[in-house]
Motif scaffolding. Structure first.
Motif, PDB file in Angstrom:
ATOM      1  N   LEU A 162       0.765  -1.301  -0.171  1.00 35.13           N
ATOM      2  CA  LEU A 162      -0.074  -0.030   0.002  1.00 35.13           C
ATOM      3  C   LEU A 162       0.801   1.344  -0.044  1.00 35.13           C
TER       4      LEU A 162
ATOM      5  N   ALA B 189     -10.835  -1.777  -3.320  1.00 35.45           N
ATOM      6  CA  ALA B 189      -9.324  -2.286  -3.136  1.00 35.45           C
ATOM      7  C   ALA B 189      -9.194  -4.030  -2.877  1.00 35.45           C
TER       8      ALA B 189
ATOM      9  N   SER C 153      -2.091   2.351  -4.741  1.00 38.59           N
ATOM     10  CA  SER C 153      -1.786   3.661  -4.185  1.00 38.59           C
ATOM     11  C   SER C 153      -2.834   4.525  -4.031  1.00 38.59           C
TER      12      SER C 153
ATOM     13  N   ILE D 112      -5.082   4.360   3.940  1.00 38.02           N
ATOM     14  CA  ILE D 112      -4.489   3.198   3.945  1.00 38.02           C
ATOM     15  C   ILE D 112      -4.988   2.483   5.037  1.00 38.02           C
TER      16      ILE D 112
ATOM     17  N   LYS E 289      -6.140  -1.405   4.594  1.00 35.41           N
ATOM     18  CA  LYS E 289      -5.285  -2.542   5.486  1.00 35.41           C
ATOM     19  C   LYS E 289      -6.178  -3.257   6.205  1.00 35.41           C
TER      20      LYS E 289
END
Length: 746
Positions: free
Chosen positions: A445, A686, A698, A704, A708
Motif C-alpha cells: 500500500l 481495493a 496507491s 491506507i 489495510k
C-alpha cells in the motif's frame, strides 16, 4: 408619474428611507412601502413578491390588489409575468398585460381590471430574492426613467431584505441567514468535519443604501475608482514580460477605465443611492447577466467586472482582503471557486473546503486530497447564504453540507465523527503491520502526494512508499515557469523526506482542467481527451527536458523512479522513454552524479493501452493503472459531470474484466503493475482489485488504514470465488454479491 431620473427618484428614496427607519413589524413596513411606491409612481397598484423557496414566489404585500390574496397567491418561477421576471432576472414592461405571452390570471387578486404591468427583479449579487411590480388601469408603456427608478427601489428592497427589515410570519418573510439550510453538492474529497464558516471573499453588507449627500457620494466613488485604477496599473507593470498574463490584466484594465461602467454608477448615485449601493447595483446586474450568457469568453469578462466591483466595494468600505492569519479554529473555507495558490496560502489550518463551483479534478481537489480534508463542490447558493462564523457540518462522503444545523443534526453528526475517530484508533494499531491477507498474499500500500506537506503522512499512515508524486502542483501554484534548480531542490527534499522509501515521480500532467497560469489556455470541446499530459510534454520538449534534468540531479546517486502520464500508444512511451535516457546520457557526459538505478514506467489511463503491443509491456519497468481516467474513458462518462459520473460502478463486471486483462498481460512479461486512484482507497474496491491479482495499490494517506484493516481480515481466494460466481451468473456488477459475502462473514 416619474418625470426625471434625479429629483423625483431621490425624493422617493428619501421617503423610502423614512419608512425604513420607522418602528414596526416586517409586514407593516412592506405594506407602507407598496403604498409609497404606488403613490410616487402614479400607479394604482404596487406589489412585492418574495421567494418562498427556490421555485416558488409568494405575494407578500400589495397596494391595489385584493388584500386577501396576500400570502395566499403563489406562483412558480417562470409562471405568469411575475414568474418570468424572476426566471429571466430582467424587467417585463407590458402596456397590455392580459394579451402578453405567458400572462396568467390570478382571480383572487382582482387584477383583471389593470392593463399595464411593469415588473423588475429584486436581486442582490445575482441572487433573485423576489419581484417588485406596479400596475395601472391605463394601457401604458412605462418609460425608461420609470423602469430605472423602479430598479433602484428594488435594489434598496434587496438590501433591506438582506438586513432582515421584512421579517415576519411565513416562509417568504423568514429571517435570512438564521435558519438551518441543507446543501447537496458533489464529493470531491471524502471525510467529515464540524467547524465554522470562513468566507474566502466575504460580501459587504450595505446598512444604508440611500444617500444623504449625492455630491459627496460621487466624490467618494470617483476617488475609490482612481485608487482601483492605480492598483490595476501596478498589477500590469508587475506582469511585464509575461505576454498571456499581460493580456488578461489589459482586459481587466479596460473595465476599470470604462466610462460606461463609471457613468452608470454615477447615475445611480444621482437617483439617490450611496456609492456602495451604486457599485452593488451594477455588480448584481453583471452577476445576473453571467447566468444568461452561454459564451465562456463573455462569462469570463463579466466575472472580471464582478471581481472589480468587489475590489471597489472593499476600497469604499475600508475592508481589507481576508488573510490566512485570520483563520478561526475549525475554519471551513467557503468560496465560489479558488485557485491552488490561494488555497495553499491558507495552509493546513482548514478543516474542510466548500465551493459553489469546482470539479473533482480541479486544483482545489488536488490540494484537499493532499491535506486529507473534506471538499464538497457545486454547493449552489452557499456563498450568499453563509456568514462568517456560522456553524457548518461537512459530509464529504455524501457531498452534503449542513449550515447552521439544529441540535439533533449536530448530535447525529458528532456520533459519526466519534465512530470515525474510534476507527482511526484501530487503524493506528496496525500501522506498522503489513497488509497481509488471511490467504498469505501481501499487498503493498502506497500513498499519493503532491506537496512537501504530504510527506509526514508517509510514516504516520503506514504507507510503504509514494506511488504517485504529482509534479504539476509546483507549476500550477506559480505565476511563471519554475527554474530547473528550484525543481531539483524540491525533488531532492521530497526524496530526503521519504527516508529511503520509493517515490514515483509522475512527469507534468497539465491540460484538461489543469491550466498553468502562464500558459495560454486553448479552447477545446473535450479537454479531458485533448492536448494534455504527455501530449504537451512531447510537444513542449524544453519544459519536459528541464523537468527530467531536475529529477536526475535531485536523486544525487539514489534510485530514481519516473512515470509518464496519459500514454495512449506505444510510440508516445518510446519517445518519452528515449527523452529520459538521452538526458541521462547528457548528465553523464557532464560528469554529474547519476541515479544508482532508474525505473521508467507509464500510467495506463486509456483503454487502448490494455490492447497495446507486447513491446509496450516489455519496455516499461512498471505500469500504474490510472483508475480515474481509465474509468471515465471506459464508460464514456465524464468524471466532472455529476449527472453521469456516479452511474457506473467500479465493480462492474466489464471494468473488472479489463483490470484482469491488464494484470494478465503484465504477468506475461513480468512487469510490475499497480492501481492508482480514488477507487484504490475504497476498502471494498481495493479488496476486489487485490482478488483480481493486483499486489500494489496507491491511494490518499487517510485511506491506507481502512484498506489495510479489511485486507488483513480477508481471504482473497474466497473473494475471487465470489467475484467469479457473480460474473458467471450474468450480473452487471459484483458489488451485491461481495457485500452479501462480507456481511455473512461478519
Amino acid at each position: 408619474m416619474v418625470q426625471t431620473k434625479d429629483s423625483d427618484s431621490r425624493r422617493l428614496l428619501q421617503r423610502l428611507q423614512g419608512v425604513m427607519a420607522e418602528a414596526g413589524e416586517g409586514q407593516a413596513r412592506l405594506d407602507r412601502i407598496t403604498a409609497l411606491v404606488a403613490d410616487s409612481m402614479g400607479t394604482e397598484v404596487c406589489s412585492v413578491y418574495l421567494h418562498r423557496d427556490a421555485e416558488t414566489l409568494e405575494l407578500c404585500a400589495t397596494k391595489g390588489l385584493n388584500a386577501e390574496a396576500v400570502h395566499v397567491t403563489r406562483m412558480r418561477v417562470g409562471e405568469g409575468l411575475v414568474g418570468r421576471v424572476a426566471k429571466r432576472a430582467a424587467p417585463v414592461n407590458a402596456s397590455d398585460a392580459p394579451s402578453s405571452p405567458g400572462f396568467r390570471y390570478m382571480p383572487e387578486t382582482g387584477e383583471e381590471i389593470y392593463s399595464s404591468f411593469l415588473g423588475v427583479p429584486i436581486q442582490r449579487l445575482g441572487e433573485t430574492l423576489g419581484v417588485l411590480v406596479v400596475q395601472s388601469k391605463d394601457a401604458r408603456s412605462y418609460t425608461e426613467d420609470e423602469v430605472y427608478a423602479l430598479e433602484v427601489v428594488a435594489m434598496v428592497l434587496a438590501e433591506m431584505t438582506e438586513l432582515g427589515a421584512f421579517v415576519g410570519e411565513g416562509e417568504a418573510l423568514r429571517a435570512r441567514h438564521k435558519s438551518q439550510v441543507l446543501f447537496r453538492g458533489g464529493t470531491a474529497q471524502e471525510g467529515a468535519a464540524e467547524g465554522v464558516v470562513f468566507l474566502h471573499n466575504p460580501r459587504v453588507v450595505i446598512t444604508n443604501p440611500v444617500a444623504d449627500d449625492p455630491q459627496a457620494e460621487l466624490e467618494r466613488l470617483r476617488a475609490a475608482v482612481d485608487v482601483l485604477r492605480v492598483s490595476v496599473d501596478e498589477m500590469l507593470e508587475g506582469a511585464r514580460g509575461d505576454k498571456e498574463q499581460v493580456e488578461v490584466i489589459e482586459a481587466y484594465r479596460m473595465f476599470a477605465n470604462s466610462r460606461g461602467w463609471l457613468r452608470r454608477m454615477e447615475e445611480d448615485i444621482d437617483l439617490g443611492l450611496t456609492a456602495e449601493a451604486a457599485v452593488e447595483k451594477e455588480q448584481s446586474t453583471a452577476r445576473a447577466r453571467m447566468g444568461q450568457v452561454p459564451d465562456p469568453y463573455l462569462r469570463d469578462r463579466l466575472a472580471d467586472l464582478d471581481d472589480l466591483s468587489n475590489r471597489l466595494l472593499r476600497q469604499l468600505t475600508g475592508q481589507a482582503t481576508v488573510s490566512a492569519e485570520a483563520l478561526p479554529d475549525g475554519a471551513v473555507l467557503v468560496a465560489r471557486n479558488i485557485g491552488p495558490a490561494e488555497l495553499l496560502e491558507y495552509g493546513r489550518g482548514l478543516s474542510a473546503v466548500i465551493l459553489e463551483e469546482g470539479s473533482v479534478g480541479s486544483h482545489a481537489a488536488i490540494v484537499a486530497r493532499a491535506w486529507a480534508i473534506p471538499l464538497v463542490i457545486n454547493c449552489k447558493g452557499i456563498t450568499t447564504e453563509a456568514l462568517n462564523n456560522d456553524v457548518v457540518l461537512v459530509d464529504g462522503d455524501q457531498g452534503i453540507v449542513h449550515l447552521r444545523p439544529d441540535d439533533s443534526v449536530r448530535n447525529a453528526f458528532r456520533d459519526k465523527l466519534e465512530m470515525q475517530a474510534a476507527a482511526l484508533e484501530r487503524y493506528a494499531s496496525i500501522r506498522d503491520k503489513p497488509a497481509e491477507t488471511q490467504c498469505g498474499s501481501r499487498i503493498e500500500l502506497q500513498m499519493n502526494a503532491g506537496l512537501m506537506a504530504d510527506l509526514p503522512s508517509l510514516s504516520t499512515s503506514g504507507a510503504e512508499g509514494v506511488g504517485l508524486f504529482r509534479t504539476e502542483l509546483q507549476f500550477l501554484t506559480r505565476s511563471n515557469v519554475p527554474k530547473r534548480g528550484e525543481l531539483a531542490s524540491l525533488y531532492k527534499r521530497v526524496m530526503d523526506a521519504a527516508g529511503g522509501k520509493e517515490v514515483t515521480f509522475r512527469t507534468l500532467d497539465i491540460g484538461s482542467d489543469k491550466v498553468l497560469p502562464y500558459m495560454k489556455p486553448t479552447e477545446e470541446p473535450n479537454p479531458a481527451m485533448g492536448w494534455r499530459a504527455i501530449r504537451v510534454g512531447l510537444d513542449k520538449r524544453g519544459v519536459m527536458r528541464m523537468q527530467l534534468q531536475a529529477l536526475i540531479r535531485a536523486a544525487e546517486g539514489r534510485p530514481l523512479t519516473v512515470m509518464f502520464p496519459f500514454i495512449a500508444q506505444l510510440e508516445e512511451f518510446i519517445s518519452a522513454r528515449e527523452a529520459l535516457l538521452l538526458e541521462m546520457h547528457r548528465e553523464k557526459s557532464l560528469n554529474h552524479v547519476l541515479p544508482e538505478s532508474l525505473k521508467i514506467g507509464a500510467m495506463l489511463e486509456t483503454p487502448s493501452m490494455a490492447f497495446a503491443p507486447r513491446r509496450f509491456f516489455e519496455l516499461a519497468d512498471f505500469i500504474s493503472i490510472g483508475g480515474n481516467d481509465l474509468k471515465q474513458f471506459f464508460f464514456a462518462a465524464d468524471r466532472e459531470n455529476e449527472r453521469v459520473r456516479r452511474r457506473y460502478d467500479t465493480l462492474n463486471v466489464s471494468f473488472l474484466s479489463l483490470i484482469e486483462q491488464i494484470v494478465d498481460r503484465c504477468a506475461e512479461t513480468n512487469t510490475p503493475v499497480s492501481f492508482c486512484g480514488e477507487d484504490a482507497g475504497r476498502p471494498i474496491e481495493a479488496m476486489c482489485f487485490a482478488a483480481m491479482g493486483l499486489r500494489k495499490l496507491s491511494m490518499r494517506p487517510a485511506s491506507i488504514g481502512p484498506v489495510k484493516h479489511l485486507l488483513r481480515r480477508t481471504d482473497l481466494d474466497e473473494a475471487r470465488a465470489v467475484i467469479d460466481a457473480a460474473r458467471t451468473s450474468g450480473a452487471q456488477s459484483v458489488r451485491p454479491a461481495v457485500m452479501d459475502w462480507l456481511k455473512r462473514r461478519g
